[in-house]
Structures are given as structure tokens and as C-alpha cells.
Scaffold this active site. Structure first.
Site, PDB file in Angstrom:
ATOM      1  N   ALA A 143      -4.616   7.409  -4.169  1.00 46.10           N
ATOM      2  CA  ALA A 143      -3.264   6.975  -4.535  1.00 46.10           C
ATOM      3  C   ALA A 143      -3.398   5.496  -4.885  1.00 46.10           C
ATOM      4  CB  ALA A 143      -2.311   7.202  -3.384  1.00 46.10           C
TER       5      ALA A 143
ATOM      6  N   THR B 178       0.850  -1.198   0.000  1.00 44.36           N
ATOM      7  CA  THR B 178       0.000   0.000   0.000  1.00 44.36           C
ATOM      8  C   THR B 178       0.882   1.244   0.000  1.00 44.36           C
ATOM      9  OG1 THR B 178      -1.957   1.019   1.022  1.00 44.36           O
ATOM     10  CG2 THR B 178      -0.303   0.159   2.534  1.00 44.36           C
ATOM     11  N   ASN B 179       0.297   2.392   0.292  1.00 40.41           N
ATOM     12  CA  ASN B 179       1.067   3.642   0.338  1.00 40.41           C
ATOM     13  C   ASN B 179       0.548   4.489   1.497  1.00 40.41           C
ATOM     14  OD1 ASN B 179      -1.189   5.398  -0.672  1.00 40.41           O
ATOM     15  ND2 ASN B 179      -0.968   3.996  -2.398  1.00 40.41           N
ATOM     16  N   ARG B 180       1.061   5.707   1.626  1.00 38.24           N
ATOM     17  CA  ARG B 180       0.767   6.499   2.826  1.00 38.24           C
ATOM     18  C   ARG B 180      -0.499   7.352   2.714  1.00 38.24           C
ATOM     19  NH1 ARG B 180       5.135   9.934   2.725  1.00 38.24           N
ATOM     20  NH2 ARG B 180       4.165  11.036   4.445  1.00 38.24           N
ATOM     21  N   SER B 181      -1.301   7.159   1.695  1.00 39.16           N
ATOM     22  CA  SER B 181      -2.500   7.989   1.557  1.00 39.16           C
ATOM     23  C   SER B 181      -3.518   7.682   2.661  1.00 39.16           C
ATOM     24  CB  SER B 181      -3.152   7.750   0.195  1.00 39.16           C
ATOM     25  OG  SER B 181      -4.407   8.383   0.149  1.00 39.16           O
TER      26      SER B 181
END
Ligand code: PMT
Length: 397
Positions: A275, A209-212
Site C-alpha cells: 500500500a 502511513t496506512n494500515r497495511s
């Protein structure tokens, strides 16, 4: 701020939820409003006038015969008010208001005032479902009242049901969104927004995943609702919002792709603020991947579809906006995305800054359309969202 310098009367009626009115009064004052309180006789049994006079630094209106410099107070107050909030509103008080009865200071103030009226009912669930209450609420709506519906929750009776007063900050925010929406620049438009970071599962316990956080997308949803649009948001996880919002959960990029595809045709505007992972693991392991003494692990990735580009290809008359999360040559890269994704607008954000982009409450964006490039200073994500929505409304004009 919406309530800044507004004159607001809060009528507090006789419900166990009356104590929450003190918090509501405090929030309104914090937001710059001048607030006065009128307590009904039943309301005063739950919370004393001293609480409200201390908060508002103004005497509380309780007596229909109160006068000041020879003027009848409830009439003077009625003329002063921009908004009258009835919080909490009992079934009895709603019945009185719906029928124009004015036998005490609070109901007389209401009847004598042309101010906009907002009621947040709170009562026993059977009372709320009663045909008489339904009739009265319908009548008040017809008369132009804004009704902030009670929520399902734990009632004083000791069980969960619909009848509970929403939290004070939710009442204030819902009223703000709905009042602004009445004259909003996107009234009659339908808008689809994606938010948050997608998750690409590797095995039952791990994902990429990502930091959104979804904050930018949800702030856009609020700004669009304030502008009067009907909003649908697609995100990995629904959030509790103070105002009505259609929410669809889509966890992975493929799920988001399917949901956007389904919803796009029903919407006039699409903003891709999510994102979305560009890649996903080629294989999903149905069992947890074990270490088994291996020194390393290689994961093969395959490309996910580009949702924004697909929306651009199926554009028709729709307005399409995307974001560009960049760390260098921000404007150049964002302009390239405007063309490659066939979008009408790209909002560029410099995600290398610690106060902009992922997870934080602020953002610094540049709004790029075919005609203009507008660099905005650092501001809250909500303020940035409102500017973006304003720009979209101007482009549609
Ligand atoms: O959620 P927050 O914590 O508030 O953070 C906000 C944000 C930084 C996530 C947001 O402001 C933002 O920049 N969102 C877009 C992030 C991104 O994926 O940027 P990108 O430059 O990689 O993609 C360009 C555009 O294509 C974006 O509109 C993106 O949604 C879209 N895209 C990307 C990949 C993909 N497979 N499909 C897409 O539609």
C-alpha cells in the site's frame, strides 16, 4: 495441509535440543500427520520415551532387535514412512547416516527406508564448522537429504553462535516450502513482491502511513517460494521467515520506487501488494514541528510516483500484477487499473469489509486478468496467495 495423512518417523538423537523434538512431534500431529518416534540411546538420555509415546500414542522404537508379529520393527517402520525427520541431528548421527552405518534401531530404519529424509542438525559451533561435518552434510545433500541448517543463537555452551536448532514450527515450515518447491509451478522463475505500507516522513518523529501490515505480501512470498520461484520482497521492515528469502527494506514510496527499479530487471514476475502512499509531504522538517500556540497546521503534499504504472511501462516480457484496494464498484475500478497500469493481472480486494484487506489474516479477492474474472470466497491470506500464484502460473503456461 501439506502434512495431512502423511506417515512420518521422527528420529531424536542425543542433543540438548532434543526437548524441542516433542514440540515438533506435536505440531506434525496437529497438522494431520501420523507420527512415530525412534530414540537413539543418547537421545533417550535427554528426553524419555514416555514423552513421545504419550504424544504419538505409539510405542517408541529404541531397540534394533524389537519385533512385532514376527516382523523386524525397524524394517516395518522404514516401509511405512513417507518422511523421516532427524531432529535434532547430532554430528555423530550425521556421520553415521552419511556413511550408511546402521548399528542401532534409528540408523537401521533410515538405511532400510526409501522415504524422503530431512535433518535439522544442532550442535556446538566448532563441530558444525568442522571439515568432517561439512563433508558429511555435503554427502547427505548429494544423497537427496534436505538439511535445515542450524541458526545463530544462544548455545548450551553459554555464547551466541551457529549451531542452535531452529524453532520446531520453522523446521516444519521450511521443509514444507522446500519440498513443495521441488515440483512447483514457478520453478526457475524469479519473482519480485512489494509488501506493507510505506511511511512518508514529516519530521524526525512523525510520518504519514496506512494500515497495511505486510501480511498479504509476505503470504504471497511464501506461496511463490512453495511454487519454486526465487523470491525477492521489498517492504518497509524485514520479517523473520522460516525459509530463505531475499529481503530489501524500503520505507518511503520514493525508496520503494528506487528499489523496484533496481530489482525489476532481474525478475520475471512483479506483484505490487504494497500500500504505497500516493502523496508525501512537500517538505521534510529536520527539526520536530512545534505547536508554538498555533491553532492549526497545513501540510502541503506532493504526488509520489506510481510504481506499478512505471513497471507496466517498462514491462517487456515480464508478468505484472497489482492489487486494487477498493470500497465501491470494486470490479469496475480494478478493471480500469488493469488497463491504466498496463498490468497483466489485478487482484481486487474489498477493503470496506472488516474481514478483508488491511491488517487482518483473511482476504476476499477477485483475480482479474485480460481473459478472466475469478471471484474467490473469503479465505486466509495464505490460501488467497496460493490461488493468486496458481493463476499467475497458468497465465504464464
Ligand atoms: O498488508 P496487509 O495488511 O496484509 O493488507 C493487504 C493490502 C490491503 C494492503 C493489499 O491486499 C492491497 O490491496 N494492496 C494494494 C493497496 C493499494 O495501494 O491499492 P491501490 O488501489 O491504491 O493501488 C493500486 C495498485 O497500485 C497497487 O498494486 C499498489 O501497490 C500500486 N501503487 C499504488 C500507489 C503508488 N504510488 N504506486 C503503486 O505502485
Amino acid at each position: 495441509m501439506f502434512y495431512q495423512n502423511k506417515n512420518i518417523i521422527v528420529i531424536v538423537t542425543g542433543s540438548i535440543a532434543a526437548f524441542k523434538a516433542a514440540v515438533l512431534v506435536r505440531y506434525l500431529i496437529e497438522q494431520g500427520a501420523q507420527v512415530r518416534v525412534s530414540l537413539t540411546a543418547a537421545g533417550a538420555k535427554f528426553v524419555g520415551p514416555l514423552t513421545f509415546s504419550t504424544l504419538t500414542k505409539y510405542p517408541v522404537l529404541q531397540d534394533i532387535f524389537d519385533q512385532n508379529d514376527g516382523q523386524v520393527l525397524h524394517v516395518k517402520w522404514a516401509r511405512w514412512a513417507d518422511y523421516i525427520f532427524v531432529v535434532p541431528a547430532t554430528a555423530d548421527f550425521l556421520a553415521k547416516a552419511a556413511n550408511g552405518l546402521a548399528d542401532d534401531a534409528a540408523s537401521s530404519t533410515l538405511l532400510a527406508s526409501s522415504a524422503r529424509k530431512i535433518a535439522a542438525p544442532a550442535m556446538n559451533d566448532q563441530m558444525w564448522e568442522n571439515q568432517a561435518t561439512k563433508r558429511n552434510v555435503k554427502q547427505l545433500k548429494k544423497d537427496g537429504w534436505l538439511i535445515i541448517e542450524p541458526v545463530v543463537g544462544f548455545l548450551a555452551e553459554g555464547y551466541d553462535a551457529k549451531g542452535r536448532l531452529p524453532e520446531p514450527e520453522d523446521i516444519i515450515l521450511q521443509a514444507q516450502v522446500r519440498l513443495l518447491a521441488e515440483k512447483g509451478s514457478l520453478k526457475g522463475k524469479k519473482i519480485l513482491i512489494t509488501a506493507g505500507g510505506t511511511r512518508e516522513a514529516l519530521d524526525p518523529v512523525r510520518y504519514l502511513t496506512n494500515r497495511s501490515s505486510g501480511k498479504m505480501g509476505y503470504n504471497l512470498a511464501q506461496a511463490a517460494a512453495e511454487a519454486g520461484a526465487e523470491v525477492t520482497i521489498i517492504s518497509p521492515k524485514s520479517k523473520k521467515t522460516a525459509y530463505p528469502l531475499k529481503q530489501i527494506e524500503a520505507v518511503s514510496a520514493l525508496e520503494m520506487f528506487d528499489s523496484v527499479k533496481k530489482e525489476l530487471k532481474n525478475n520475471d514476475i512483479f506483484i505490487s501488494a504494497a500500500a504505497i502512499s500516493d502523496f508525501r509531504p512537500e517538505k521534510f522538517s529536520s527539526q520536530k514541528i512545534k505547536k508554538n500556540g498555533a491553532a492549526g497546521l497545513t501540510i502541503d503534499l506532493v504526488q509520489n510516483p506510481d510504481i506499478l504504472a512505471q513497471a507496466g511501462r517498462e514491462k517487456q516480457n515480464r508478468f505484472i500484477a497489482g492489487f486494487a484496494a477498493e470500497t465501491e464498484k470494486i470490479i469496475d475500478h480494478a478493471k480500469a487499473k488493469l488497463v491504466s497500469k498496463k498490468a497483466d493481472m489485478i487482484i481486487a480486494n474489498d477493503v470496506s469489509r472488516s474481514d478483508a484487506g488491511f491488517s487482518v489474516d483473511t482476504n476476499q479477492v477477485t483475480i482479474i486478468s485480460k481473459k478472466t474474472v475469478k471471484k474467490l470466497p473469503l479465505m486466509s491470506k495464505l490460501a488467497a496467495a496460493r490461488k493468486i500464484i496458481d493463476e499467475i502460473a497458468k497465465e504464464l503456461d
